[in-house]
Motif scaffolding. Structure first.
Motif, PDB file in Angstrom:
ATOM      1  N   HIS A 190     -43.073 -17.090   1.039  1.00  0.00           N
ATOM      2  CA  HIS A 190     -43.117 -15.630   1.202  1.00  0.00           C
ATOM      3  C   HIS A 190     -43.517 -14.992  -0.130  1.00  0.00           C
ATOM      4  O   HIS A 190     -44.398 -14.132  -0.173  1.00  0.00           O
ATOM      5  N   ALA A 223     -39.543 -16.713   9.287  1.00  0.00           N
ATOM      6  CA  ALA A 223     -40.881 -16.845   9.864  1.00  0.00           C
ATOM      7  C   ALA A 223     -41.086 -18.310  10.204  1.00  0.00           C
ATOM      8  O   ALA A 223     -40.528 -19.204   9.559  1.00  0.00           O
ATOM      9  N   GLU A 271     -47.328 -18.566  13.550  1.00  0.00           N
ATOM     10  CA  GLU A 271     -47.157 -17.128  13.790  1.00  0.00           C
ATOM     11  C   GLU A 271     -47.857 -16.401  12.646  1.00  0.00           C
ATOM     12  O   GLU A 271     -48.028 -16.954  11.565  1.00  0.00           O
ATOM     13  N   LEU A 305     -47.917 -14.228   9.557  1.00  0.00           N
ATOM     14  CA  LEU A 305     -47.046 -13.784   8.478  1.00  0.00           C
ATOM     15  C   LEU A 305     -47.828 -12.735   7.705  1.00  0.00           C
ATOM     16  O   LEU A 305     -48.942 -13.003   7.253  1.00  0.00           O
ATOM     17  N   GLU A 345     -43.427  -9.830   6.858  1.00  0.00           N
ATOM     18  CA  GLU A 345     -42.932  -9.666   8.221  1.00  0.00           C
ATOM     19  C   GLU A 345     -43.648 -10.667   9.122  1.00  0.00           C
ATOM     20  O   GLU A 345     -44.759 -11.084   8.836  1.00  0.00           O
ATOM     21  N   SER A 346     -42.955 -11.032  10.191  1.00  0.00           N
ATOM     22  CA  SER A 346     -43.512 -11.955  11.177  1.00  0.00           C
ATOM     23  C   SER A 346     -43.265 -11.381  12.559  1.00  0.00           C
ATOM     24  O   SER A 346     -42.819 -10.239  12.699  1.00  0.00           O
ATOM     25  N   CYS A 371     -39.090 -10.296   7.001  1.00  0.00           N
ATOM     26  CA  CYS A 371     -38.664 -11.610   6.501  1.00  0.00           C
ATOM     27  C   CYS A 371     -38.196 -11.559   5.054  1.00  0.00           C
ATOM     28  O   CYS A 371     -37.288 -12.284   4.670  1.00  0.00           O
TER      29      CYS A 371
END
Length: 135
Positions: A60, A89, A93, A95, A118-119, A124
């Motif tokens: 991240h 996450a 998907e 991210l 964010e996911s 996140c």
């Protein structure tokens, strides 16, 4: 964007990524992170109770750093970056790394940001960053 004048409070930067299972495995190996929730789906589900393997906290941060360094000029440096994970996450998907300008100090040549990832499951990571222009 190459000057301090190119930024205004409220401006947003965004970078979409799609971490894959092989990427999570390689990132764990590269960072010496042996926690199996990042590469062993059965362990992540059955032992830790997660729906799947998880994106590493430092991935991240690396995504946020990539966003800022890709979008900010070479005539400066990332002076501060801090974040904490507040959600999760999973691979395959989307991210999204985000940054919003929260303050500009023209005298110091400094821009401050709120940053987050964010996911599909929501936020996140939350944090802050600062960029300093150098001449």
């Amino acid at each position: 964007m190459s000057h301090l004048d190119d930024f205004a409070v409220g401006d947003r930067l965004r970078l979409e990524k799609e971490p894959t299972r092989p990427q999570l495995f390689r990132f764990s190996a590269m960072t010496w992170n042996p926690h199996r929730i990042h590469y062993d789906a059965k362990y992540a589900r059955e032992v830790e109770g997660h729906p799947d393997v998880l994106v590493q906290a430092h991935l991240h941060g690396a995504s946020i750093q990539q966003l800022l360094l890709d979008r900010l000029p070479a005539e400066g440096r990332l002076a501060e970056l801090g974040w904490s994970n507040v959600g999760r996450a999973m691979p395959d998907e989307t991210l999204v790394a985000n940054a919003e300008v929260t303050a500009i100090d023209e005298n110091a040549g400094r821009i401050e940001f709120d940053v987050w990832t964010e996911s599909d499951d929501g936020r996140c990571a939350d944090g802050t960053a600062a960029f300093v222009f150098e001449e």
